[in-house]
Design an enzyme around this catalytic site. Sequence first.
Site, PDB file in Angstrom:
ATOM      1  N   ARG A  24       1.617 -12.223  -1.904  1.00  0.00           N
ATOM      2  CA  ARG A  24       0.212 -12.427  -1.521  1.00  0.00           C
ATOM      3  C   ARG A  24      -0.478 -13.432  -2.442  1.00  0.00           C
ATOM      4  O   ARG A  24      -0.079 -13.634  -3.589  1.00  0.00           O
ATOM      5  CB  ARG A  24      -0.548 -11.102  -1.617  1.00  0.00           C
ATOM      6  CG  ARG A  24      -0.079 -10.029  -0.660  1.00  0.00           C
ATOM      7  CD  ARG A  24      -0.773 -10.146   0.665  1.00  0.00           C
ATOM      8  NE  ARG A  24      -0.402  -9.078   1.586  1.00  0.00           N
ATOM      9  CZ  ARG A  24      -1.048  -8.814   2.704  1.00  0.00           C
ATOM     10  NH1 ARG A  24      -2.107  -9.533   3.042  1.00  0.00           N
ATOM     11  NH2 ARG A  24      -0.664  -7.847   3.502  1.00  0.00           N
ATOM     12  N   SER A  30      -1.860  -6.134   9.170  1.00  0.00           N
ATOM     13  CA  SER A  30      -1.312  -7.089   8.222  1.00  0.00           C
ATOM     14  C   SER A  30      -0.031  -7.716   8.766  1.00  0.00           C
ATOM     15  O   SER A  30       0.850  -7.030   9.271  1.00  0.00           O
ATOM     16  CB  SER A  30      -1.008  -6.373   6.899  1.00  0.00           C
ATOM     17  OG  SER A  30      -0.431  -7.247   5.981  1.00  0.00           O
ATOM     18  N   LYS A  67      -8.576  -2.567  -0.199  1.00  0.00           N
ATOM     19  CA  LYS A  67      -8.549  -1.714   0.994  1.00  0.00           C
ATOM     20  C   LYS A  67      -9.334  -0.422   0.805  1.00  0.00           C
ATOM     21  O   LYS A  67      -9.838   0.152   1.773  1.00  0.00           O
ATOM     22  CB  LYS A  67      -7.103  -1.393   1.384  1.00  0.00           C
ATOM     23  CG  LYS A  67      -6.363  -2.584   1.988  1.00  0.00           C
ATOM     24  CD  LYS A  67      -7.071  -3.133   3.230  1.00  0.00           C
ATOM     25  CE  LYS A  67      -6.285  -4.231   3.896  1.00  0.00           C
ATOM     26  NZ  LYS A  67      -7.015  -4.852   5.041  1.00  0.00           N
ATOM     27  N   HIS A 111     -11.383  -4.414  11.301  1.00  0.00           N
ATOM     28  CA  HIS A 111     -10.240  -5.017  10.612  1.00  0.00           C
ATOM     29  C   HIS A 111      -9.865  -6.276  11.376  1.00  0.00           C
ATOM     30  O   HIS A 111      -9.017  -6.263  12.256  1.00  0.00           O
ATOM     31  CB  HIS A 111      -9.065  -4.029  10.579  1.00  0.00           C
ATOM     32  CG  HIS A 111      -7.909  -4.516   9.756  1.00  0.00           C
ATOM     33  ND1 HIS A 111      -6.605  -4.170  10.027  1.00  0.00           N
ATOM     34  CD2 HIS A 111      -7.859  -5.304   8.657  1.00  0.00           C
ATOM     35  CE1 HIS A 111      -5.810  -4.723   9.142  1.00  0.00           C
ATOM     36  NE2 HIS A 111      -6.537  -5.420   8.297  1.00  0.00           N
ATOM     37  N   ARG A 168       0.838  -1.200   0.000  1.00  0.00           N
ATOM     38  CA  ARG A 168       0.000   0.000   0.000  1.00  0.00           C
ATOM     39  C   ARG A 168       0.874   1.252   0.000  1.00  0.00           C
ATOM     40  O   ARG A 168       1.996   1.261   0.494  1.00  0.00           O
ATOM     41  CB  ARG A 168      -0.911   0.028   1.224  1.00  0.00           C
ATOM     42  CG  ARG A 168      -2.012  -1.014   1.211  1.00  0.00           C
ATOM     43  CD  ARG A 168      -2.936  -0.844   2.415  1.00  0.00           C
ATOM     44  NE  ARG A 168      -2.236  -1.009   3.688  1.00  0.00           N
ATOM     45  CZ  ARG A 168      -1.860  -0.031   4.488  1.00  0.00           C
ATOM     46  NH1 ARG A 168      -2.114   1.232   4.166  1.00  0.00           N
ATOM     47  NH2 ARG A 168      -1.235  -0.270   5.624  1.00  0.00           N
ATOM     48  N   LYS A 221      -3.812 -12.785  11.340  1.00  0.00           N
ATOM     49  CA  LYS A 221      -5.264 -12.898  11.242  1.00  0.00           C
ATOM     50  C   LYS A 221      -5.686 -14.052  10.333  1.00  0.00           C
ATOM     51  O   LYS A 221      -6.518 -14.869  10.688  1.00  0.00           O
ATOM     52  CB  LYS A 221      -5.871 -11.591  10.715  1.00  0.00           C
ATOM     53  CG  LYS A 221      -5.750 -10.401  11.617  1.00  0.00           C
ATOM     54  CD  LYS A 221      -6.607  -9.247  11.151  1.00  0.00           C
ATOM     55  CE  LYS A 221      -6.463  -8.906   9.700  1.00  0.00           C
ATOM     56  NZ  LYS A 221      -5.086  -8.544   9.295  1.00  0.00           N
ATOM     57  N   THR A 222      -5.104 -14.084   9.140  1.00  0.00           N
ATOM     58  CA  THR A 222      -5.481 -15.116   8.171  1.00  0.00           C
ATOM     59  C   THR A 222      -5.057 -16.494   8.645  1.00  0.00           C
ATOM     60  O   THR A 222      -5.833 -17.455   8.626  1.00  0.00           O
ATOM     61  CB  THR A 222      -4.851 -14.807   6.798  1.00  0.00           C
ATOM     62  OG1 THR A 222      -5.322 -13.533   6.345  1.00  0.00           O
ATOM     63  CG2 THR A 222      -5.223 -15.871   5.779  1.00  0.00           C
ATOM     64  N   ASP A 271     -10.306 -11.023   7.015  1.00  0.00           N
ATOM     65  CA  ASP A 271      -9.722  -9.678   7.137  1.00  0.00           C
ATOM     66  C   ASP A 271     -10.698  -8.555   7.485  1.00  0.00           C
ATOM     67  O   ASP A 271     -10.335  -7.638   8.193  1.00  0.00           O
ATOM     68  CB  ASP A 271      -9.008  -9.326   5.832  1.00  0.00           C
ATOM     69  CG  ASP A 271      -8.069  -8.138   5.967  1.00  0.00           C
ATOM     70  OD1 ASP A 271      -7.301  -8.097   6.949  1.00  0.00           O
ATOM     71  OD2 ASP A 271      -8.094  -7.254   5.097  1.00  0.00           O
TER      72      ASP A 271
END
Length: 528
Positions: free
Chosen positions: A318, A234, A197, A216, A55, A238-239, A253
Amino acid sequence: MKTVEKSYVTELYSHPYLLSNLSVPQLVEKILARKEGKLSATGAVQAETGAYTGRSPKDKFIVKDEISENYVDWGTVNRSIDEATFNKLYQKVVQYLKNKSEIFQFRGYAGADHDYRLPLQVINEYAWHNLFARQLFITPKEKELKEHQPEFTVLSAPTFKANPKVDGTNSEAFILVSFKQRIVLIGGTEYAGEIKKSIFSVMNYLLPQRNVLSMHCSANVGKEGDVALFFGLSGTGKTTLSADPYRRLIGDDEHGWGPNGVFNIEGGCYAKCINLSQEKEPQIYDAIRFGAVLENVVLDNQTRIPDYNDTILTENTRAAYPLENIDNIAVPSIAGHPSTIIFLTADASGTLPPISKLTKEQAMYHFLSGYTSKLAGTERGVTEPQATFSACFGSPFLPLAPSKYAAMLGEKIDAYQSNVFLVNTGWTGGAYGTGKRMKLSYTRAMIHAALEGELHGVETTKDKIFGLEIPMHVPGVPDEVLIPENTWLDKAAYEQTAKQLAVKFHENFKQFTEAREDIANAGPIYKG
């Protein structure tokens, strides 16, 4: 929702080669024919994003107008751009896309709960970006598509590069959001994550106005219907941690928590691939098959087998894939109200406990603080962990003041008596460079214990610096790992490093002047 100003985007509807809602095989064919990417040995499409591999927050702006002016939390995160500047660039991008030989449109939804979903469309210059959008958002059924009326549009033209002196941007790249015209304008960057995003930011603006907390976080649900949320920036896990073979995945996410319970905002997953292995993360590994998109993952020239350990392009590799590529998912992606909330932090100082139980006041303090470390590759220019505080574990995506989201979370914790834990997936035995990353197997064991109620009534000890209640025993985890000081060889260095972090917490929290006294006092005991 109605567009207030002239919508230039409608000019694109008459494009002779506007290819709308192509199937996955059709898009894969287009990607290969246009040489936008390669087919990997797994069947996934591999694409590279050039200079922008993460990003670009300094290139993101929100249009300040009569709708947004008094509602957006303006500052270093939400920087403003005026309507005239936006409109000029908007026209340029539309004209640029009109001159392309073909462009790609995806019409779908954000939000699995039909009461709160957002009809949207994404118009792309690249076919692989359109496949990305198809896999990350919710694809409508045939009947829904016939009735679909987009209420927000993303225009993505990565090869259109802005001239900052002429166009009023920060660089050649730009991510501009107009809540008045319901447009997201993206150019100059090929990083597909900006598409995902930007819509998350839109939902973070719209949902709270409908009494829905946008979050988030990842989420899953157990066999008994018990829902768990995993907050974190990130790279904090989380994933990985929500992909549990014994629990059904709601999403990895972005979620909303409304009167009906929790629902996924997306229709897919966007997982980090660095050092991915079938042994450690089988669900993610096996999900990367035909239709998935591999972003900046290096392929072997001959075999086309992905090398998930190769970071020559970026550490922020990713994979984007639809939820149905995961075996045990919640269908539809909705569930009840959470019984357990977990805050994930990748503490680069190595001083926070690997797991601690939070009081409601501590939960509010740590939610507002959002402490973690930015990990390599998640933003342009980040090459090693950097300590940071990101309010609500998602400050870059929050158009509103953090206090609005925090107040909503506090009300929901009260209403549904959710248990809250702080889990450190970062370093142990020393800070980054000296210590090592917490073993994933230990973190999984701690999360399992929290979700199954195995920590209720367990003996705890209070951390003398952070004031956190640390369980003395967790099944499957060596006792010495649970107390950070015990993992450091140099005890004096531990205490000095921990105190430095405690002071950073207090300094950061000074910005939340509206926080109640009991919440402000729920931070670290050591004040410097």
